[in-house]
Design an enzyme around this catalytic site. Structure first.
Site, PDB file in Angstrom:
ATOM      1  N   ASP A  94       0.860  -1.178   0.000  1.00  0.00           N
ATOM      2  CA  ASP A  94       0.000   0.000   0.000  1.00  0.00           C
ATOM      3  C   ASP A  94       0.903   1.237   0.000  1.00  0.00           C
ATOM      4  O   ASP A  94       2.130   1.123   0.014  1.00  0.00           O
ATOM      5  CB  ASP A  94      -0.962  -0.018   1.186  1.00  0.00           C
ATOM      6  N   SER A  95       0.300   2.415   0.004  1.00  0.00           N
ATOM      7  CA  SER A  95       1.097   3.643  -0.145  1.00  0.00           C
ATOM      8  C   SER A  95       1.509   4.235   1.186  1.00  0.00           C
ATOM      9  O   SER A  95       2.265   5.200   1.233  1.00  0.00           O
ATOM     10  CB  SER A  95       0.277   4.678  -0.901  1.00  0.00           C
ATOM     11  N   GLY A  96       0.971   3.708   2.270  1.00  0.00           N
ATOM     12  CA  GLY A  96       1.229   4.317   3.572  1.00  0.00           C
ATOM     13  C   GLY A  96       0.164   5.332   3.932  1.00  0.00           C
ATOM     14  O   GLY A  96       0.050   5.745   5.094  1.00  0.00           O
ATOM     15  N   GLY A  97      -0.621   5.740   2.953  1.00  0.00           N
ATOM     16  CA  GLY A  97      -1.633   6.767   3.186  1.00  0.00           C
ATOM     17  C   GLY A  97      -2.623   6.384   4.273  1.00  0.00           C
ATOM     18  O   GLY A  97      -2.858   7.140   5.208  1.00  0.00           O
ATOM     19  N   GLN A 191     -11.518   7.334  -4.842  1.00  0.00           N
ATOM     20  CA  GLN A 191     -12.115   7.733  -3.571  1.00  0.00           C
ATOM     21  C   GLN A 191     -13.466   8.390  -3.867  1.00  0.00           C
ATOM     22  O   GLN A 191     -14.033   8.156  -4.936  1.00  0.00           O
ATOM     23  CB  GLN A 191     -11.160   8.687  -2.828  1.00  0.00           C
ATOM     24  N   ASP A 268      -8.066  -7.297   0.518  1.00  0.00           N
ATOM     25  CA  ASP A 268      -7.109  -7.540   1.603  1.00  0.00           C
ATOM     26  C   ASP A 268      -7.760  -7.122   2.893  1.00  0.00           C
ATOM     27  O   ASP A 268      -8.619  -6.232   2.902  1.00  0.00           O
ATOM     28  CB  ASP A 268      -5.834  -6.707   1.433  1.00  0.00           C
ATOM     29  N   CYS A 306     -12.720 -28.370   7.307  1.00  0.00           N
ATOM     30  CA  CYS A 306     -11.507 -27.668   6.889  1.00  0.00           C
ATOM     31  C   CYS A 306     -10.324 -28.628   6.766  1.00  0.00           C
ATOM     32  O   CYS A 306     -10.206 -29.598   7.516  1.00  0.00           O
ATOM     33  CB  CYS A 306     -11.185 -26.570   7.907  1.00  0.00           C
ATOM     34  N   CYS A 308      -7.057 -27.548   6.918  1.00  0.00           N
ATOM     35  CA  CYS A 308      -5.824 -26.883   7.334  1.00  0.00           C
ATOM     36  C   CYS A 308      -5.096 -27.691   8.403  1.00  0.00           C
ATOM     37  O   CYS A 308      -5.649 -28.614   9.004  1.00  0.00           O
ATOM     38  CB  CYS A 308      -6.102 -25.456   7.828  1.00  0.00           C
ATOM     39  N   CYS A 311      -6.848 -27.861  11.799  1.00  0.00           N
ATOM     40  CA  CYS A 311      -8.030 -28.732  11.855  1.00  0.00           C
ATOM     41  C   CYS A 311      -7.679 -30.203  11.685  1.00  0.00           C
ATOM     42  O   CYS A 311      -8.384 -31.073  12.183  1.00  0.00           O
ATOM     43  CB  CYS A 311      -9.054 -28.294  10.810  1.00  0.00           C
ATOM     44  N   HIS A 337      -5.754 -21.285  10.420  1.00  0.00           N
ATOM     45  CA  HIS A 337      -7.098 -21.712  10.037  1.00  0.00           C
ATOM     46  C   HIS A 337      -7.881 -20.587   9.372  1.00  0.00           C
ATOM     47  O   HIS A 337      -8.513 -20.793   8.327  1.00  0.00           O
ATOM     48  CB  HIS A 337      -7.868 -22.246  11.245  1.00  0.00           C
TER      49      HIS A 337
END
Lengths: 372, 372
Positions: A94-97, A191, A268, A306, A308, A311, A337
């Site tokens: 990301d940009s840090g913004g 935005q 994300d 699951c 994983c 599990c 998990h």
């Protein structure tokens, strides 16, 4: 020549969702995709091998945090972020913004950039479109983000309009500052707060700049879900079909599915890792607070459906004990998990798009998970 | 019929060391062996699979901690400690005595047992030879320990003498209370402080009780190394050749090698995991404080001679960053490496015994590590 290429494989006939693939200098990832967050050059608790074992195709890391510690020069010396953290698949920074704007009273926004205080030592720092890109150039992620202002919710129309226009001016400065367009794809960020008119204005202005991908920012900031969906429905159709679309900071199971239905390709969120550390796990039957005394003697896995490591190998009783005792393995297992759960959810979403039954999948999944 | 069997494979011609193998209901482990400590039913930061990958043959867990949380009944319901934590190799549990005696002012010793306060909620608790064995019977480890008094250093002769005699009386009560001698081997613990005469008395008294194995307790409690070696040299020769000998709470590299030289077969210590969490790693060239700014840009692995996951995949620069940023992966990697280092050291010790060159190995290892 852009650093990445988006391949649209198929559109869902039931929804606006699309099955795709994004090719990057570090291989491809399939979309719709969820990106685990590795804030400080590590997805909290997970090793790179474990991330691969749960089929993470791309991860995100945070420019603000890496700038503060260890600093982008150290990472550049290591050969970039991929080498530094030993992750050879795609990375997005990301940009840090967002982090800077989250600091509230501790930062000052001006046309030139933002002044803020370090969360580590309180020292004065400055981030601008140019410096945000310069840092990201040194980090070397496959996809990097323009420096924008993430507007709080709610916000006045006139403030948002001014902010959107500044974000466009900053986007132009980002493009100009970007030194590695052939190896790092710079995404613009739409935005506009909760105003359709401003979302459209932002999209149009950024489309003119012809970014290799577009993000939608400033959503999931406290508004009702319906308002977020409305913003997506007015913005996504404006974005080019041949470029990936990334909805920033979104990661609850319902938002992932609803976002995909509305044509989003990338997501994300820290949700799965953060709630995991606090002892909450996601299952096909809904959220489960594994810390609860209810599970003290429960010999079943977190989620019988699951596959994983947590599990397949451990009981709710044991994991509850580990979390109560603040043991590292407890955090590891709940994180493992939860990430697997979301990555698997996205895999199921992709399958459903392929078979034109994403709406059916949504209804079935929501019913089991306990959403209305 | 004892739950375990010790096979003496070979004695070193250069030293008093012995190469052996201990067979337990959960398979065998080779000796001299270092046992990683899994206080709360988990070796901090490590998964069972990772412990196997670094060739941990047996681990230790703490009765006191498990009694307090989650409680032995929950573990028994899970099918015992092995099933609870998903570790199918041998486990040894201590008696809880050491932890209780470490509480200082918070405990009261009487002939019947010890009253103390829980470190979790401050509630009043009581541990006796009978209850310590009962808890360990429920936990189900392959090797369990008698409830003894671990004497502080320094201590008066008369106090130690009385304590040693009580430890013998407690040892008899432990044997009587032990319900599973065919599946769990109960070890006696030789005490006696720094008095050879009392070490001998303790050993003779416990030998009469014919335990399947013997521990030496109350060493490495603050005394000079020479004093500890003297105690070993006077005690070990009294112990039977056909049973394993366990030096409790000892785990620095020099003590491990010196202990093996003096005929010790088993060791345990929190040192590698604890110093790892604080950012100190063990290498063939000595201890390294990886937090140090010296390593901020160091692109080499912790120890170029090491084959562990941390050393094969990550740089000092990255691991330093993770530790500074308090990331779980940092703790995992330093712990992983430190345990591998000690387990590998013991493997080298066993090889050296086999080839009758343990003294040569000791001198070479100490020179490189920086010991005199």
């Amino acid at each position: 020549m852009s650093a990445i290429r988006y391949e649209l494989i198929k559109k869902c006939k039931q929804t606006g969702a699309r099955l795709g693939r994004v090719y990057t200098p570090h291989g491809y990832f399939d979309t719709p995709a969820f990106m685990p967050v590795g804030t400080q050059a590590t997805v909290k608790g997970m090793s790179p091998d474990e991330l691969k074992s749960i089929e993470a195709g791309i991860i995100l890391s945070n420019t603000y945090h890496l700038h503060i510690r260890p600093g982008e020069d150290i990472i550049k010396e290591a050969g970039g972020l991929h080498k530094f953290m030993n992750w050879d698949r795609p990375i997005l920074t990301d940009s840090g913004g967002f982090q800077v704007f989250s600091l509230g009273d501790f930062r000052k926004i001006e046309e030139e950039g933002v002044t803020f205080k370090s969360h580590v030592d309180g020292s004065k720092k400055f981030l601008s479109p140019e410096s945000a890109i310069k840092i990201q150039n040194k980090l070397g992620a496959d996809i990097i983000m323009a420096f924008d202002e993430c507007i709080p919710y709610p916000a006045e129309f006139h403030y948002v309009k001014k902010s959107v226009e500044r974000t466009t001016r900053w986007a132009k400065r980002c493009i100009k500052a970007h030194e590695n367009p052939e190896t790092q794809a710079l995404f613009g960020i739409v935005q506009g707060g909760m105003y359709k008119e401003l979302r459209r204005q932002s999209a149009y202005e950024l489309l003119e700049l012809d970014f290799p991908g577009y993000a939608i920012g400033g959503l999931s900031v406290g508004e009702p879900a319906e308002e977020m969906y409305e913003m997506l429905e007015c913005t996504v159709p404006l974005l080019p079909e041949d470029k990936p679309r990334y909805l920033m900071g979104v990661g609850s199971p319902d938002y992932l599915v609803e976002g995909a239905i509305r044509g989003i390709d990338m997501f994300d969120c820290v949700l799965p890792t953060r709630i995991g550390r606090n002892g909450t796990v996601l299952t096909s039957r809904g959220r489960m607070i594994i810390r609860d005394a209810l599970y003290a003697r429960d010999q079943s896995p977190i989620d019988p459906d699951c596959d994983c490591y947590a599990c397949k190998n451990f009981t709710r009783s044991y994991i509850r004990h580990l979390i109560k005792a603040k043991e590292v393995l407890g955090i590891r297992l709940t994180t493992w998990h939860n990430l697997r759960f979301l990555l698997n959810l996205m895999k199921n979403v992709r399958e459903a798009i392929k078979e034109d039954r994403l709406l059916d999948f949504r209804n079935e999944f929501f019913k089991n998970f306990g959403y209305n």
